[in-house]
Design a protein around this motif. Structure first.
Motif, mmCIF file in Angstrom:
data_model
loop_
_atom_site.group_PDB
_atom_site.id
_atom_site.type_symbol
_atom_site.label_atom_id
_atom_site.label_comp_id
_atom_site.label_asym_id
_atom_site.label_seq_id
_atom_site.Cartn_x
_atom_site.Cartn_y
_atom_site.Cartn_z
ATOM 1 N N THR A 127 0.843 -1.189 0.000
ATOM 2 C CA THR A 127 0.000 0.000 0.000
ATOM 3 C C THR A 127 0.874 1.232 0.000
ATOM 4 O OG1 THR A 127 -0.086 -0.032 2.413
ATOM 5 C CG2 THR A 127 -1.870 -1.141 1.239
ATOM 6 N N LYS A 128 0.389 2.286 -0.612
ATOM 7 C CA LYS A 128 1.140 3.530 -0.639
ATOM 8 C C LYS A 128 1.011 4.240 0.697
ATOM 9 C CE LYS A 128 1.108 4.681 -5.563
ATOM 10 N NZ LYS A 128 0.826 5.734 -6.544
ATOM 11 N N GLY A 181 4.005 1.894 -3.928
ATOM 12 C CA GLY A 181 3.040 0.838 -3.664
ATOM 13 C C GLY A 181 3.452 -0.493 -4.239
#
Length: 202
Positions: free
Chosen positions: A21-22, A85
């Protein structure tokens, strides 16, 4: 039927857990914060023209880089992973950064170390290609990172880089590469190389 449903739910949750995930990567002017790792990254341009030995001498109380330390090559990869990400675990391997990740923004936040006059280099490398659009480096952020320490406390250092390049005047692309060129003069002051320094976010 219920068991199949629960198995499917478990599979979906496990995929979410391992999917990258960013993180929020925040530009604070002279440093950049990775909210997921909890680290502040000092702008690399703050340490250009300074050797490795110059920098470590300023880590102590009252020093220019008090509170900071050298980032490891793996921490560099983690920063790139959190920004894009996409998980990057290997070092000494060029990792292409997709256009959608907007690597230019991250390079601006960390500070470009490439001198403006060098951004056209490549055209004059070999006169045999004077009529062709030769491959060239358009921009880069290059800094020293560490990649280990022996039992006596000797620290091994290397370069890590984020770069924007153009192949033969056509495609423009970005890549990162951690832990390259391990044979670094610890006293050299390079105008195009800084240091990747981190501290715990305040």
């Amino acid at each position: 039927m219920k068991n199949h449903f629960m198995t499917a739910i478990t599979l979906v949750l496990s995929l979410i857990a391992i999917s990258p995930t960013k993180a929020d990567i925040i530009d604070n002017g002279s440093f950049t914060t990775d909210t997921q790792s909890g680290l502040d990254w000092l702008d690399v341009t703050e340490t250009t023209y300074k050797s490795y030995n110059d920098v470590i001498e300023q880590f102590g109380k009252g020093g220019d880089f008090e509170g900071y330390r050298y980032a490891t090559a793996l921490e560099f990869n983690t920063l790139i992973s959190h920004y894009t990400g996409v998980v990057i675990s290997q070092t000494e391997v060029r990792q292409v950064i997709e256009k959608s990740a907007n690597a230019d923004r991250l390079m601006r936040m960390l500070g470009s170390t490439q001198l403006p006059a060098k951004r056209k280099r490549g055209y004059e490398i070999d006169q045999r290609y004077e009529n062709e659009q030769w491959a060239r480096m358009l921009d880069s952020v290059i800094g020293i990172t560490i990649h280990g320490q022996d039992k006596e406390g000797y620290v091994y250092i290397s370069y890590s880089v984020i770069a924007k390049t153009q192949d033969f005047g056509t495609k423009i692309w970005h890549y990162s590469n951690a832990n390259i060129n391990r044979y670094i003069n610890r006293n050299i002051k390079d105008p195009e190389v800084g240091s990747f320094l981190v501290r715990k976010s305040r």
